[in-house]
Design a protein around this motif. Structure first.
Motif, PDB file in Angstrom:
ATOM      1  N   PHE A  18      -5.297  62.219  50.422  1.00 32.17           N
ATOM      2  CA  PHE A  18      -5.262  62.110  51.880  1.00 32.17           C
ATOM      3  C   PHE A  18      -3.892  62.485  52.430  1.00 32.17           C
ATOM      4  O   PHE A  18      -3.770  63.135  53.442  1.00 32.17           O
ATOM      5  CB  PHE A  18      -5.619  60.679  52.301  1.00 32.17           C
ATOM      6  CG  PHE A  18      -5.582  60.454  53.784  1.00 32.17           C
ATOM      7  CD1 PHE A  18      -6.521  61.017  54.610  1.00 32.17           C
ATOM      8  CD2 PHE A  18      -4.567  59.685  54.338  1.00 32.17           C
ATOM      9  CE1 PHE A  18      -6.484  60.816  55.967  1.00 32.17           C
ATOM     10  CE2 PHE A  18      -4.517  59.482  55.704  1.00 32.17           C
ATOM     11  CZ  PHE A  18      -5.486  60.046  56.519  1.00 32.17           C
ATOM     12  N   CYS A  19      -2.830  62.072  51.744  1.00 27.49           N
ATOM     13  CA  CYS A  19      -1.482  62.297  52.256  1.00 27.49           C
ATOM     14  C   CYS A  19      -0.895  63.626  51.809  1.00 27.49           C
ATOM     15  O   CYS A  19       0.113  64.048  52.340  1.00 27.49           O
ATOM     16  CB  CYS A  19      -0.556  61.175  51.811  1.00 27.49           C
ATOM     17  SG  CYS A  19      -0.954  59.614  52.590  1.00 27.49           S
ATOM     18  N   GLY A  20      -1.452  64.283  50.843  1.00 27.43           N
ATOM     19  CA  GLY A  20      -0.841  65.470  50.289  1.00 27.43           C
ATOM     20  C   GLY A  20      -0.938  66.696  51.168  1.00 27.43           C
ATOM     21  O   GLY A  20       0.037  67.394  51.371  1.00 27.43           O
ATOM     22  N   ALA A  21      -2.101  66.996  51.705  1.00 29.08           N
ATOM     23  CA  ALA A  21      -2.297  68.247  52.422  1.00 29.08           C
ATOM     24  C   ALA A  21      -2.033  68.066  53.909  1.00 29.08           C
ATOM     25  O   ALA A  21      -2.415  67.074  54.510  1.00 29.08           O
ATOM     26  CB  ALA A  21      -3.715  68.748  52.206  1.00 29.08           C
ATOM     27  N   CYS A  22      -1.388  69.041  54.486  1.00 32.50           N
ATOM     28  CA  CYS A  22      -1.113  69.030  55.920  1.00 32.50           C
ATOM     29  C   CYS A  22      -2.329  69.580  56.649  1.00 32.50           C
ATOM     30  O   CYS A  22      -2.800  70.677  56.350  1.00 32.50           O
ATOM     31  CB  CYS A  22       0.109  69.885  56.213  1.00 32.50           C
ATOM     32  SG  CYS A  22       0.487  70.050  57.960  1.00 32.50           S
ATOM     33  N   GLY A  56      -0.752  64.122  56.409  1.00 30.52           N
ATOM     34  CA  GLY A  56      -0.126  64.777  55.271  1.00 30.52           C
ATOM     35  C   GLY A  56       1.220  65.373  55.621  1.00 30.52           C
ATOM     36  O   GLY A  56       1.753  65.169  56.704  1.00 30.52           O
ATOM     37  N   GLU A  57       1.767  66.106  54.664  1.00 30.97           N
ATOM     38  CA  GLU A  57       3.055  66.761  54.841  1.00 30.97           C
ATOM     39  C   GLU A  57       2.921  68.234  54.512  1.00 30.97           C
ATOM     40  O   GLU A  57       2.070  68.640  53.731  1.00 30.97           O
ATOM     41  CB  GLU A  57       4.098  66.134  53.920  1.00 30.97           C
ATOM     42  CG  GLU A  57       4.454  64.714  54.277  1.00 30.97           C
ATOM     43  CD  GLU A  57       5.533  64.164  53.364  1.00 30.97           C
ATOM     44  OE1 GLU A  57       6.076  64.928  52.542  1.00 30.97           O
ATOM     45  OE2 GLU A  57       5.817  62.968  53.471  1.00 30.97           O
ATOM     46  N   ALA A  58       3.796  69.045  55.109  1.00 32.32           N
ATOM     47  CA  ALA A  58       3.752  70.487  54.866  1.00 32.32           C
ATOM     48  C   ALA A  58       4.231  70.829  53.461  1.00 32.32           C
ATOM     49  O   ALA A  58       3.754  71.762  52.850  1.00 32.32           O
ATOM     50  CB  ALA A  58       4.590  71.218  55.904  1.00 32.32           C
ATOM     51  N   GLY A  59       5.187  70.080  52.937  1.00 29.55           N
ATOM     52  CA  GLY A  59       5.687  70.339  51.594  1.00 29.55           C
ATOM     53  C   GLY A  59       6.520  71.603  51.527  1.00 29.55           C
ATOM     54  O   GLY A  59       7.164  71.998  52.493  1.00 29.55           O
ATOM     55  N   SER A  60       6.499  72.261  50.391  1.00 28.40           N
ATOM     56  CA  SER A  60       7.260  73.498  50.207  1.00 28.40           C
ATOM     57  C   SER A  60       6.536  74.648  50.893  1.00 28.40           C
ATOM     58  O   SER A  60       5.325  74.794  50.771  1.00 28.40           O
ATOM     59  CB  SER A  60       7.424  73.812  48.722  1.00 28.40           C
ATOM     60  OG  SER A  60       8.165  72.806  48.094  1.00 28.40           O
ATOM     61  N   LEU A  61       7.302  75.472  51.600  1.00 23.01           N
ATOM     62  CA  LEU A  61       6.735  76.614  52.306  1.00 23.01           C
ATOM     63  C   LEU A  61       7.390  77.891  51.814  1.00 23.01           C
ATOM     64  O   LEU A  61       8.524  77.886  51.320  1.00 23.01           O
ATOM     65  CB  LEU A  61       6.940  76.470  53.819  1.00 23.01           C
ATOM     66  CG  LEU A  61       6.289  75.262  54.469  1.00 23.01           C
ATOM     67  CD1 LEU A  61       6.647  75.202  55.952  1.00 23.01           C
ATOM     68  CD2 LEU A  61       4.786  75.299  54.299  1.00 23.01           C
TER      69      LEU A  61
END
Length: 168
Positions: A18-22, A56-61
Motif C-alpha cells: 500500500f505504501c510503496g507505489a505512488c 505511497g512515495e515516488a521513490g527513485s526517479l
C-alpha cells in the motif's frame, strides 16, 4: 503462534504494497537555464520539481532527455527532485525541452527495451516536465573594436578634410 505469524506477515505485505507505489502524483516544476553565452561554452538546464502522491512515495526517479540519454534524478529534499544537464551553446535552440520522468518500474521496462534494441517511447512515463529555454545572449552583433575603428577612420577623414580646406 502460527496464526500470529500469518497475521503479521499479512499486515506486513499489505502495508508495504500500500505504501510503496505512488498513486495520482501531483507535480509542480520550475526550470532554469543559462541565458548569457558570452563567456560559457555550454548552456545548463535545470528542472526542479516536487511530487506529492495521494498514497505511497515516488521513490527513485529517472529522467530521459531529448537525446535519449537516461540519467538518475537527484533527491534534493522530501518530495523534491532535480535533474540537470548541459548542451553546447551553439547547438542550444530556444524553446521547450520535454523531459520524461520514470519511476523504477518504468526504468526497468526501458532498460529491457533498450537491451532488445527497441524504442523507449512505448513506455508510459511517470510524468513529464518541460524546461523552457528562452535563448541565450551571444554578445552584440557588431564588436566594439570594429565600431571604434570606424569612428577613428571617420574622425581622421574629417580632420584631414578640414585641414585641407584651411591650408588651401
Amino acid at each position: 503462534m502460527k496464526q500470529q505469524i500469518v497475521l503479521a506477515s499479512f499486515f506486513f505485505v499489505s502495508f508495504t504494497g500500500f505504501c510503496g507505489a505512488c498513486t495520482n502524483p501531483q507535480v509542480t516544476s520550475k526550470s532554469f537555464t543559462t541565458q548569457d553565452a558570452t563567456i560559457v561554452s555550454h548552456i545548463a538546464y535545470v528542472s526542479d520539481f516536487s511530487v506529492k502522491c495521494s498514497s505511497g512515495e515516488a521513490g527513485s526517479l529517472y529522467a530521459e532527455l531529448e537525446d535519449g540519454s537516461i540519467t538518475p534524478v537527484a533527491i534534493v529534499g522530501p518530495q523534491s527532485y532535480q535533474v540537470s544537464w548541459t548542451e553546447e551553446s551553439k547547438a542550444a535552440k530556444s524553446g521547450d525541452r520535454i523531459v520524461r520522468i520514470f519511476n523504477e518500474d518504468g526504468y526497468t521496462a526501458i532498460r529491457k527495451l533498450l537491451r532488445a534494441g527497441e524504442s523507449s517511447y512505448s513506455v508510459e512515463p511517470f510524468f513529464t516536465a518541460a524546461v523552457r529555454h528562452p535563448g541565450s545572449y551571444n554578445g552584440p552583433w557588431v564588436k566594439s573594436e570594429f565600431i571604434a575603428a570606424i569612428a577613428a577612420l571617420v574622425v581622421s577623414y574629417f580632420a584631414i578634410a578640414t585641414r585641407a580646406k584651411i591650408v588651401s
